[in-house]
Design a protein around this motif. Structure first.
Motif, PDB file in Angstrom:
ATOM      1  N   ASP A  63       0.849  -1.183   0.000  1.00  0.00           N
ATOM      2  CA  ASP A  63       0.000   0.000   0.000  1.00  0.00           C
ATOM      3  C   ASP A  63       0.888   1.237   0.000  1.00  0.00           C
ATOM      4  OD1 ASP A  63       0.490   1.034   2.798  1.00  0.00           O
ATOM      5  OD2 ASP A  63      -0.335  -0.922   3.310  1.00  0.00           O
ATOM      6  N   LEU A  64       0.269   2.405  -0.194  1.00  0.00           N
ATOM      7  CA  LEU A  64       1.002   3.673  -0.251  1.00  0.00           C
ATOM      8  C   LEU A  64       0.619   4.584   0.907  1.00  0.00           C
ATOM      9  CD1 LEU A  64       0.872   4.411  -4.103  1.00  0.00           C
ATOM     10  CD2 LEU A  64       2.635   3.223  -2.793  1.00  0.00           C
ATOM     11  N   ARG A  65       0.373   4.004   2.046  1.00  0.00           N
ATOM     12  CA  ARG A  65       0.009   4.784   3.227  1.00  0.00           C
ATOM     13  C   ARG A  65       1.132   5.769   3.580  1.00  0.00           C
ATOM     14  NH1 ARG A  65      -0.625   0.806   6.911  1.00  0.00           N
ATOM     15  NH2 ARG A  65      -2.630   0.303   5.974  1.00  0.00           N
ATOM     16  N   ASP A  66       0.761   7.019   3.851  1.00  0.00           N
ATOM     17  CA  ASP A  66       1.700   8.102   4.198  1.00  0.00           C
ATOM     18  C   ASP A  66       2.618   8.486   3.045  1.00  0.00           C
ATOM     19  OD1 ASP A  66       0.707   8.139   6.827  1.00  0.00           O
ATOM     20  OD2 ASP A  66       2.108   6.596   7.457  1.00  0.00           O
ATOM     21  N   PHE A  67       2.215   8.188   1.817  1.00  0.00           N
ATOM     22  CA  PHE A  67       3.052   8.486   0.657  1.00  0.00           C
ATOM     23  C   PHE A  67       3.313   9.988   0.538  1.00  0.00           C
ATOM     24  CE2 PHE A  67       3.816   9.223  -3.884  1.00  0.00           C
ATOM     25  CZ  PHE A  67       4.778   8.252  -4.157  1.00  0.00           C
ATOM     26  N   ASN A  68       2.261  10.791   0.668  1.00  0.00           N
ATOM     27  CA  ASN A  68       2.423  12.243   0.549  1.00  0.00           C
ATOM     28  C   ASN A  68       3.389  12.803   1.583  1.00  0.00           C
ATOM     29  OD1 ASN A  68       1.140  13.405  -1.651  1.00  0.00           O
ATOM     30  ND2 ASN A  68      -0.889  13.247  -0.719  1.00  0.00           N
ATOM     31  N   GLN A  69       3.243  12.391   2.830  1.00  0.00           N
ATOM     32  CA  GLN A  69       4.095  12.912   3.892  1.00  0.00           C
ATOM     33  C   GLN A  69       5.557  12.533   3.673  1.00  0.00           C
ATOM     34  OE1 GLN A  69       1.186  11.403   4.084  1.00  0.00           O
ATOM     35  NE2 GLN A  69       0.186  11.673   6.083  1.00  0.00           N
ATOM     36  N   VAL A  70       5.798  11.286   3.273  1.00  0.00           N
ATOM     37  CA  VAL A  70       7.171  10.830   3.081  1.00  0.00           C
ATOM     38  C   VAL A  70       7.809  11.512   1.877  1.00  0.00           C
ATOM     39  CG1 VAL A  70       8.605   8.826   2.531  1.00  0.00           C
ATOM     40  CG2 VAL A  70       6.774   8.612   4.214  1.00  0.00           C
ATOM     41  N   VAL A  71       7.052  11.637   0.783  1.00  0.00           N
ATOM     42  CA  VAL A  71       7.580  12.295  -0.412  1.00  0.00           C
ATOM     43  C   VAL A  71       7.926  13.751  -0.104  1.00  0.00           C
ATOM     44  CG1 VAL A  71       6.979  13.084  -2.736  1.00  0.00           C
ATOM     45  CG2 VAL A  71       6.491  10.745  -2.052  1.00  0.00           C
ATOM     46  N   SER A  72       7.119  14.380   0.740  1.00  0.00           N
ATOM     47  CA  SER A  72       7.401  15.771   1.127  1.00  0.00           C
ATOM     48  C   SER A  72       8.705  15.887   1.911  1.00  0.00           C
ATOM     49  CB  SER A  72       6.240  16.324   1.960  1.00  0.00           C
ATOM     50  OG  SER A  72       5.048  16.366   1.198  1.00  0.00           O
ATOM     51  N   GLN A  73       9.064  14.849   2.632  1.00  0.00           N
ATOM     52  CA  GLN A  73      10.331  14.868   3.360  1.00  0.00           C
ATOM     53  C   GLN A  73      11.527  14.625   2.457  1.00  0.00           C
ATOM     54  OE1 GLN A  73      10.389  12.623   7.153  1.00  0.00           O
ATOM     55  NE2 GLN A  73       8.202  12.277   6.830  1.00  0.00           N
ATOM     56  N   LEU A  74      11.275  13.972   1.312  1.00  0.00           N
ATOM     57  CA  LEU A  74      12.385  13.606   0.423  1.00  0.00           C
ATOM     58  C   LEU A  74      12.613  14.621  -0.685  1.00  0.00           C
ATOM     59  CD1 LEU A  74      11.602   9.796  -0.031  1.00  0.00           C
ATOM     60  CD2 LEU A  74      13.259  10.814   1.536  1.00  0.00           C
TER      61      LEU A  74
END
Length: 431
Positions: A63-74
């Motif tokens: 799944d892609l849970r927390d995808f937005n938050q993690v991508v924002s950190q990267l």
């Protein structure tokens, strides 16, 4: 730098590449180091990457849970993400989070577990999506797969969808101009993955050609070389001869001296009374273990292919080890493990080497547990856990709570740029 200038420059930046990392949750990206490429990644003052490409292929994401938050950190500007590669994961659906990246033009989803045709319709909201891959998903078997999209739903994507997604598609309609546009990408991929390409040529193409011309398998050709160049009864000289054959004649795909040192050191430290090896192959790792076994210790090695086992048997006996020290069992590990106690008088094994096919590692480890063949404190070594990789085996070992895990990072023999590793597990008991 202006926003337009940023977009133009970041398109040319190398991707943020987390492929082949055994990642099973998106949050792991924060602590994981991306793969290095020919060009270094460019970062902003805040330390975030300025690329527009994110590669997550060949992992175990479900799944892609927390995808937005993690991508924002990267990423410095995640909203400009244009290329996402999620191929060869375990995704069962197309997460709506992907539809929030309105600059997305390339999306790879092939090799997943997407089952419903309706999932694809979610992507119609992406105005710039030009390339979408879906092959290798269960939806290929669904009736109407080739008519999922219509020009009215997404005109831009319809122009360049793969042939399998166009109704009444005809082969050979790609114009030379479009084909030429893909040439830089092809060249980039060939350069980036040149080590894998060389390995493919040596292990598949050249080997198959020589097998056909000689009528012998590569293991049989290697044994003929050993007979004429190695000293009988000298395991060290036989191992050195095999290394020379692999480096200068034909690539043998054996363990090699670097991993061999790790294996021998552990055997010497643990001094196991009984060792079980799954995957004899040509007998190289068998000799490594046998030459450092304590007096009176025993090694059982299992090989599925009878023809390869015959070569390994000759090599083991040529090195001077008899059946009391090294017993070779021909058969599949799935069938042999349940019979070890009754047919081979193996009540427990202090050290296990998994060196056959990585996709069977988890199955065989659980079989050893189920038949109580692993005592508390037993060591399990697993080769090739990073390439070609055994992500489910590693995930199980880390999460089940019955093993202490350590990873020895190495490379593929003669291809050090291809990263690999040996997993060392210490069994704590059934728990």
């Amino acid at each position: 730098m202006s926003r337009q200038g940023y977009v133009n420059s970041s398109v040319q930046e190398p991707p943020l590449d987390y492929s082949f990392r055994s990642i099973h949750v998106i949050q792991d990206l924060v602590s994981e180091e991306p793969r290095s490429g020919l060009r270094p990644l460019k970062h902003s003052k805040s330390g975030k990457s300025v690329t527009q490409s994110l590669w997550l292929n060949n992992n175990v994401l479900s799944d892609l849970r927390d995808f937005n938050q993690v991508v924002s950190q990267l990423l410095e500007h995640p909203e400009n993400l244009a290329w996402i590669d999620l191929s060869f994961n375990d995704l069962t659906s197309i997460d709506p989070v992907l539809t929030t990246f309105f600059n997305l033009s390339v999306l790879y989803l092939h090799g997943n577990s997407i089952q419903r045709l309706g999932e694809v319709n979610k992507l119609a909201v992406l105005p710039r999506l030009r390339s979408l891959t879906l092959h290798g998903n269960p939806i290929e078997e669904e009736k109407g797969y080739s008519k999922v999209w219509s020009p009215a739903q997404c005109p831009a994507l319809w122009v360049s969808l793969p042939i399998s997604l166009h109704p009444k598609a005809q082969i050979g309609t790609m114009s030379p101009a479009i084909a030429l546009a893909f040439l830089p990408l092809v060249v980039t991929l060939l350069v980036r993955y040149r080590h894998y390409f060389r390995l493919l040529v040596r292990t598949i193409l050249l080997r198959s050609l020589r097998d056909c011309l000689s009528g012998l398998q590569i293991e049989e050709r290697a044994f003929s070389y050993v007979l004429t160049h190695a000293l009988p009864g000298d395991p060290d000289h036989i191992l050195t001869t095999l290394d020379h054959w692999s480096s200068h004649c034909e690539y043998l795909s054996h363990m090699g001296p670097v991993k061999g040192q790790i294996l021998m050191r552990l055997v010497e430290e643990k001094a196991p009374a009984c060792v079980l090896e799954l995957g004899t192959y040509c007998g190289y790792s068998t000799l490594l273990i046998a030459r450092v076994l304590s007096p009176g210790s025993r090694l059982l090695t299992v090989e599925r292919d009878p023809r390869t086992a015959a070569v390994a048997e000759k090599l083991i006996r040529l090195a001077g080890f008899d059946e009391r020290t090294v017993e070779l069992i021909v058969g599949s590990s799935e069938e042999v493990i349940p019979c070890l106690r009754a047919q081979h008088q193996l009540s427990r094994t202090d050290l296990v080497l998994l060196a056959h096919r990585p996709r069977y590692y988890l199955r065989d480890l659980q079989l050893l547990e189920a038949h109580a063949l692993l005592p508390a404190g037993a060591t399990v070594l697993a080769d090739h856990v990073l390439f070609p990789g055994a992500p489910r085996f590693l995930q199980y070992a880390k999460s089940c709570g019955r093993y202490r895990c350590r990873l020895h990072h190495t490379g593929i023999l003669d291809f050090p740029a291809i990263k690999d590793g040996i997993a060392q597990l210490t069994y704590a008991g059934p728990g």
